[in-house]
Design a protein around this motif. Structure first.
Motif, PDB file in Angstrom:
ATOM      1  N   UNK A   1       0.823  -1.207   0.000  1.00  0.00           N
ATOM      2  CA  UNK A   1       0.000   0.000   0.000  1.00  0.00           C
ATOM      3  C   UNK A   1       0.861   1.263   0.000  1.00  0.00           C
ATOM      4  N   UNK A   2       2.201   1.098   0.075  1.00  0.00           N
ATOM      5  CA  UNK A   2       3.096   2.244   0.006  1.00  0.00           C
ATOM      6  C   UNK A   2       3.548   2.802   1.339  1.00  0.00           C
ATOM      7  N   UNK A   3       3.191   2.148   2.441  1.00  0.00           N
ATOM      8  CA  UNK A   3       3.601   2.629   3.762  1.00  0.00           C
ATOM      9  C   UNK A   3       5.040   2.188   4.033  1.00  0.00           C
ATOM     10  N   UNK A   4       5.943   3.137   4.257  1.00  0.00           N
ATOM     11  CA  UNK A   4       7.336   2.851   4.526  1.00  0.00           C
ATOM     12  C   UNK A   4       7.459   2.165   5.882  1.00  0.00           C
ATOM     13  N   UNK A   5       8.137   1.008   5.913  1.00  0.00           N
ATOM     14  CA  UNK A   5       8.261   0.254   7.162  1.00  0.00           C
ATOM     15  C   UNK A   5       9.706   0.114   7.640  1.00  0.00           C
ATOM     16  N   UNK A   6      10.670   0.241   6.738  1.00  0.00           N
ATOM     17  CA  UNK A   6      12.066   0.101   7.149  1.00  0.00           C
ATOM     18  C   UNK A   6      12.981   0.810   6.164  1.00  0.00           C
ATOM     19  N   UNK A   7      14.140   1.179   6.661  1.00  0.00           N
ATOM     20  CA  UNK A   7      15.162   1.827   5.851  1.00  0.00           C
ATOM     21  C   UNK A   7      16.500   1.226   6.257  1.00  0.00           C
ATOM     22  N   UNK A   8      17.263   0.718   5.289  1.00  0.00           N
ATOM     23  CA  UNK A   8      18.558   0.109   5.559  1.00  0.00           C
ATOM     24  C   UNK A   8      19.613   0.877   4.763  1.00  0.00           C
ATOM     25  N   UNK A   9      20.589   1.419   5.480  1.00  0.00           N
ATOM     26  CA  UNK A   9      21.631   2.228   4.838  1.00  0.00           C
ATOM     27  C   UNK A   9      22.996   1.611   5.135  1.00  0.00           C
ATOM     28  N   UNK A  10      23.730   1.313   4.079  1.00  0.00           N
ATOM     29  CA  UNK A  10      25.076   0.772   4.232  1.00  0.00           C
ATOM     30  C   UNK A  10      25.944   1.863   4.858  1.00  0.00           C
ATOM     31  N   UNK A  11      26.642   1.549   5.939  1.00  0.00           N
ATOM     32  CA  UNK A  11      27.445   2.571   6.630  1.00  0.00           C
ATOM     33  C   UNK A  11      28.573   3.165   5.789  1.00  0.00           C
ATOM     34  N   UNK A  12      28.950   2.495   4.723  1.00  0.00           N
ATOM     35  CA  UNK A  12      30.057   3.002   3.910  1.00  0.00           C
ATOM     36  C   UNK A  12      29.734   4.316   3.207  1.00  0.00           C
ATOM     37  N   UNK A  13      28.468   4.701   3.152  1.00  0.00           N
ATOM     38  CA  UNK A  13      28.121   5.941   2.448  1.00  0.00           C
ATOM     39  C   UNK A  13      28.127   7.170   3.353  1.00  0.00           C
ATOM     40  N   UNK A  14      28.423   6.983   4.631  1.00  0.00           N
ATOM     41  CA  UNK A  14      28.396   8.107   5.548  1.00  0.00           C
ATOM     42  C   UNK A  14      29.718   8.867   5.558  1.00  0.00           C
ATOM     43  N   UNK A  15      29.778   9.879   4.731  1.00  0.00           N
ATOM     44  CA  UNK A  15      30.909  10.800   4.686  1.00  0.00           C
ATOM     45  C   UNK A  15      30.330  12.197   4.843  1.00  0.00           C
ATOM     46  N   UNK A  16      30.829  12.967   5.783  1.00  0.00           N
ATOM     47  CA  UNK A  16      30.257  14.298   6.046  1.00  0.00           C
ATOM     48  C   UNK A  16      30.130  15.178   4.806  1.00  0.00           C
ATOM     49  N   UNK A  17      31.064  15.056   3.876  1.00  0.00           N
ATOM     50  CA  UNK A  17      31.031  15.923   2.705  1.00  0.00           C
ATOM     51  C   UNK A  17      30.081  15.406   1.616  1.00  0.00           C
ATOM     52  N   UNK A  18      29.436  14.276   1.852  1.00  0.00           N
ATOM     53  CA  UNK A  18      28.512  13.709   0.863  1.00  0.00           C
ATOM     54  C   UNK A  18      27.082  13.627   1.385  1.00  0.00           C
ATOM     55  N   UNK A  19      26.733  14.526   2.285  1.00  0.00           N
ATOM     56  CA  UNK A  19      25.400  14.549   2.890  1.00  0.00           C
ATOM     57  C   UNK A  19      24.296  14.589   1.838  1.00  0.00           C
ATOM     58  N   UNK A  20      24.426  15.433   0.845  1.00  0.00           N
ATOM     59  CA  UNK A  20      23.389  15.562  -0.188  1.00  0.00           C
ATOM     60  C   UNK A  20      23.244  14.281  -1.006  1.00  0.00           C
ATOM     61  N   UNK A  21      24.360  13.607  -1.257  1.00  0.00           N
ATOM     62  CA  UNK A  21      24.320  12.343  -1.998  1.00  0.00           C
ATOM     63  C   UNK A  21      23.523  11.311  -1.206  1.00  0.00           C
ATOM     64  N   UNK A  22      23.786  11.215   0.085  1.00  0.00           N
ATOM     65  CA  UNK A  22      23.068  10.267   0.947  1.00  0.00           C
ATOM     66  C   UNK A  22      21.581  10.595   0.962  1.00  0.00           C
ATOM     67  N   UNK A  23      21.247  11.858   1.097  1.00  0.00           N
ATOM     68  CA  UNK A  23      19.835  12.260   1.091  1.00  0.00           C
ATOM     69  C   UNK A  23      19.159  11.879  -0.222  1.00  0.00           C
ATOM     70  N   UNK A  24      19.863  12.102  -1.331  1.00  0.00           N
ATOM     71  CA  UNK A  24      19.312  11.737  -2.644  1.00  0.00           C
ATOM     72  C   UNK A  24      19.112  10.228  -2.770  1.00  0.00           C
ATOM     73  N   UNK A  25      20.064   9.461  -2.265  1.00  0.00           N
ATOM     74  CA  UNK A  25      19.947   8.004  -2.317  1.00  0.00           C
ATOM     75  C   UNK A  25      18.764   7.509  -1.473  1.00  0.00           C
ATOM     76  N   UNK A  26      18.574   8.125  -0.331  1.00  0.00           N
ATOM     77  CA  UNK A  26      17.450   7.746   0.528  1.00  0.00           C
ATOM     78  C   UNK A  26      16.132   8.039  -0.174  1.00  0.00           C
ATOM     79  N   UNK A  27      16.017   9.236  -0.729  1.00  0.00           N
ATOM     80  CA  UNK A  27      14.783   9.589  -1.441  1.00  0.00           C
ATOM     81  C   UNK A  27      14.547   8.666  -2.636  1.00  0.00           C
ATOM     82  N   UNK A  28      15.602   8.338  -3.355  1.00  0.00           N
ATOM     83  CA  UNK A  28      15.465   7.459  -4.517  1.00  0.00           C
ATOM     84  C   UNK A  28      14.993   6.069  -4.100  1.00  0.00           C
ATOM     85  N   UNK A  29      15.529   5.552  -2.996  1.00  0.00           N
ATOM     86  CA  UNK A  29      15.110   4.234  -2.508  1.00  0.00           C
ATOM     87  C   UNK A  29      13.654   4.248  -2.081  1.00  0.00           C
ATOM     88  N   UNK A  30      13.237   5.312  -1.413  1.00  0.00           N
ATOM     89  CA  UNK A  30      11.837   5.424  -0.982  1.00  0.00           C
ATOM     90  C   UNK A  30      10.911   5.512  -2.195  1.00  0.00           C
TER      91      UNK A  30
END
Length: 114
Positions: free
Chosen positions: A53-82
């Motif tokens: 039905x489209x209700x978000x139930x979980x989000x899994x993020x690989x820790x390797x993408x957490x770099x302070x200078x790539x915040x916008x990239x991570x946000x974009x990846x999260x939105x794309x996955x959703x």
């Protein structure tokens, strides 16, 4: 009296079909709440799980993408996955609805009112 209406003259049969359709729709709605789909982005680095039905139930993020200078990239990846999960949920829901309507003898492109 209603001979010229063919199958429409059988009101009892129509009522049974309507009741079956109503029950089948309720069952399908419950089933869609329990079905899950997984949307991905970044080659699987971000995964979003949602019900059909489209209700978000979980989000899994690989820790390797957490770099302070790539915040916008991570946000974009999260939105794309959703968005991917929601698109898959809509497709799954439509697929299940199509199977139900075809099983009831309704046209494949028949749209339910909800």
């Amino acid at each position: 009296m209603l001979k010229g209406l063919g199958g429409l003259g059988d009101m009892a049969g129509m009522m049974k079909k309507a009741q079956k359709m109503q029950k089948d729709m309720a069952d399908l709605q419950e089933k869609l709440d329990e079905m899950t789909v997984v949307g991905e982005s970044g080659a699987g680095l971000v995964k979003a799980t949602a019900t059909a039905k489209g209700k978000l139930t979980a989000l899994d993020i690989d820790p390797s993408i957490f770099h302070p200078d790539e915040k916008e990239v991570v946000e974009d990846l999260i939105l794309a996955a959703i968005k991917d999960a929601q698109a898959k949920a809509a497709a799954k829901s439509e697929e299940e609805m199509k199977a139900l309507t075809e099983g009831l003898g309704l046209p494949a492109d028949f749209k339910m009112p909800f």
